[in-house]
Scaffold this active site. Structure first.
Site, PDB file in Angstrom:
ATOM      1  N   ASP A 114     -14.422 -12.018 -41.113  1.00  0.00           N
ATOM      2  CA  ASP A 114     -13.698 -13.087 -40.416  1.00  0.00           C
ATOM      3  C   ASP A 114     -14.082 -13.153 -38.941  1.00  0.00           C
ATOM      4  O   ASP A 114     -14.380 -14.223 -38.403  1.00  0.00           O
ATOM      5  CB  ASP A 114     -12.184 -12.842 -40.500  1.00  0.00           C
ATOM      6  N   THR A 115     -14.067 -11.987 -38.298  1.00  0.00           N
ATOM      7  CA  THR A 115     -14.361 -11.935 -36.869  1.00  0.00           C
ATOM      8  C   THR A 115     -15.770 -12.416 -36.588  1.00  0.00           C
ATOM      9  O   THR A 115     -16.004 -13.217 -35.664  1.00  0.00           O
ATOM     10  CB  THR A 115     -14.195 -10.494 -36.346  1.00  0.00           C
TER      11      THR A 115
END
Length: 427
Positions: free
Chosen positions: A197-198
């Protein structure tokens, strides 16, 4: 074989939204989760939808339950992978989907489903490129333990300091992306686990994409099986790897920005009698001074290099602290770890961040580094003392998270001090 078990079946009406639920050994929670989500979408979502269960090599009856749901509920599909990893599952499911808008949520449904339509609406309309739920907005309502709250906030502060992230909550399991944007970004995302996600969000931000944030109501799942320590260490490694890639220019960000980024805004045409922008009298600016409203010369590159040095220093600091904590105690271990990394940090920033070599003003620069060290010691020691007042024997992950947050605050002060002291004119 690590590919999909079967191709996703075509629906009579093409889905506008595909919601992916990545699962691993979730035979108990999967059925209630999918039925609740399906009921909500059927009642409240005004477009055709699809739900994709992405099974991450489960060894229980998760796949059997998923197949049963696919036969029971219209629009539910199953994707099976023989390898674990949430990022791997999302990448495979999103790449195989034909829906123009892709989303995912965790199987525990910690996020209130009322936020789903506000999450994807800007993507359907074309206003935004990605959307995330945030638990850290002022209007969000969150129920979770102190340990997870501290770790979450410390991690997002770390992203702001190390990777210049402007989004507020990287790890909330409630996100959406336009399919055309995903097709360009997914091949560049290397992580297959929780850092997925990051990494995706940082790449999107650097490519000039618009990230929409939705405050959510979120209730922590007390039965979560996430290994917090292992996940935190993996995330730190991911931050270091991504920081190096950004620093060395290994990522084709310029191409992404040219292809996906939004066109620059143009100023309105001057009315008769008004001075055109080119005719306006420029204000006097001293050599090397930043124009009002503009980034100072060299600042972006300095920030990236300072962040890379900071990540390396933080990792070294945490390693020293953990290795000496049991022998010396929390405060002495903190002092030793800070002192051991302070001189090396100043020397590295002097050479790599600000481009200063030789011995000229070296003593003054290291004195400023020691001042920054003293501020860091004050912040971290104070944070440790406050934590031990709240809990006499805090959990080690909470202690580390508090130290990371305090170090981030000290890092901001260190950058300001070092830049003021080492600022010099580049040719």
């Amino acid at each position: 074989m690590g590919g999909p078990r079967a191709a996703i079946r075509a629906r009579p009406t093409a889905a506008v939204l595909d919601v992916v639920i990545p699962v691993y050994n979730e035979e108990v929670d999967l059925g209630p989760c999918v039925r609740r989500l399906h009921d909500h979408l059927s009642a409240h979502f005004p477009y055709p939808f699809q739900i994709t269960i992405a099974d991450n090599a489960s060894v229980d009856d998760t796949l059997k339950v998923a197949d049963g749901l696919a036969g029971e509920l219209p629009g539910v599909e199953v994707l099976h992978l023989d390898a674990k990893g949430r990022g791997r599952a999302l990448s495979a499911a999103w790449s195989a989907s034909s829906a123009p808008v892709l989303a995912y949520m965790d199987v525990d449904l910690s996020t209130d489903l009322a936020a789903l339509l506000p999450l994807v609406a800007p993507l359907i309309s074309g206003h935004s490129d990605l959307a995330i739920g945030t638990r850290l907005a002022r209007t969000s309502r969150v129920v979770r333990g102190t340990k997870r709250e501290v770790i979450s906030r410390a991690y997002n502060l770390l992203l702001r300091g190390a990777l210049a992230a402007r989004f507020s909550d990287a790890q909330c399991g409630f996100k959406a992306i336009r399919a055309d944007v995903a097709a360009e970004l997914l091949p560049l995302v290397r992580d297959t686990g929780w850092f997925f996600d990051t990494e995706l969000l940082v790449l999107a931000q650097r490519a000039g994409l618009r990230i929409h944030e939705v405050p959510v109501d979120w209730v922590d799942d007390p039965d979560s099986r996430v290994d917090i320590v292992a996940t935190a260490l993996a995330d730190l490694r991911g931050v270091g790897r991504l920081g190096r890639a950004l620093l060395t220019g290994a990522l084709p960000l310029a191409d992404l920005r040219a292809q996906l980024g939004r066109a620059p805004l143009t100023a309105p045409r001057a009315q008769p009698g008004q001075a055109r922008p080119s005719q306006a009298r420029p204000s006097q600016v001293l050599p090397g001074q930043a124009l009002p409203g503009r980034v100072p010369v060299g600042l972006p590159r300095q920030l990236v290099r300072f962040a890379a040095v900071g990540v390396a220093s933080t990792l070294a600091y945490l390693l020293l602290f953990v290795s000496t904590r049991g022998l010396l105690g929390a405060q002495p271990a903190n002092l030793l770890a800070l002192l051991a990394t302070a001189v090396a940090n100043t020397a590295a920033n002097r050479r790599l961040t600000f481009g200063i070599s030789g011995r000229r003003h070296a003593a003054r620069h290291h004195a400023q580094g020691l001042l920054a060290f003293a501020l860091g010691l004050t912040l971290t020691s104070g944070a440790l003392a406050a934590l031990h007042v709240v809990s006499a024997v805090p959990a080690r992950p909470v202690e580390l998270a508090v130290l990371v947050a305090a170090n981030l605050a000290a890092t901001v002060l260190r950058f300001v001090l070092l830049r003021l002291g080492m600022h010099h004119r580049r040719t």
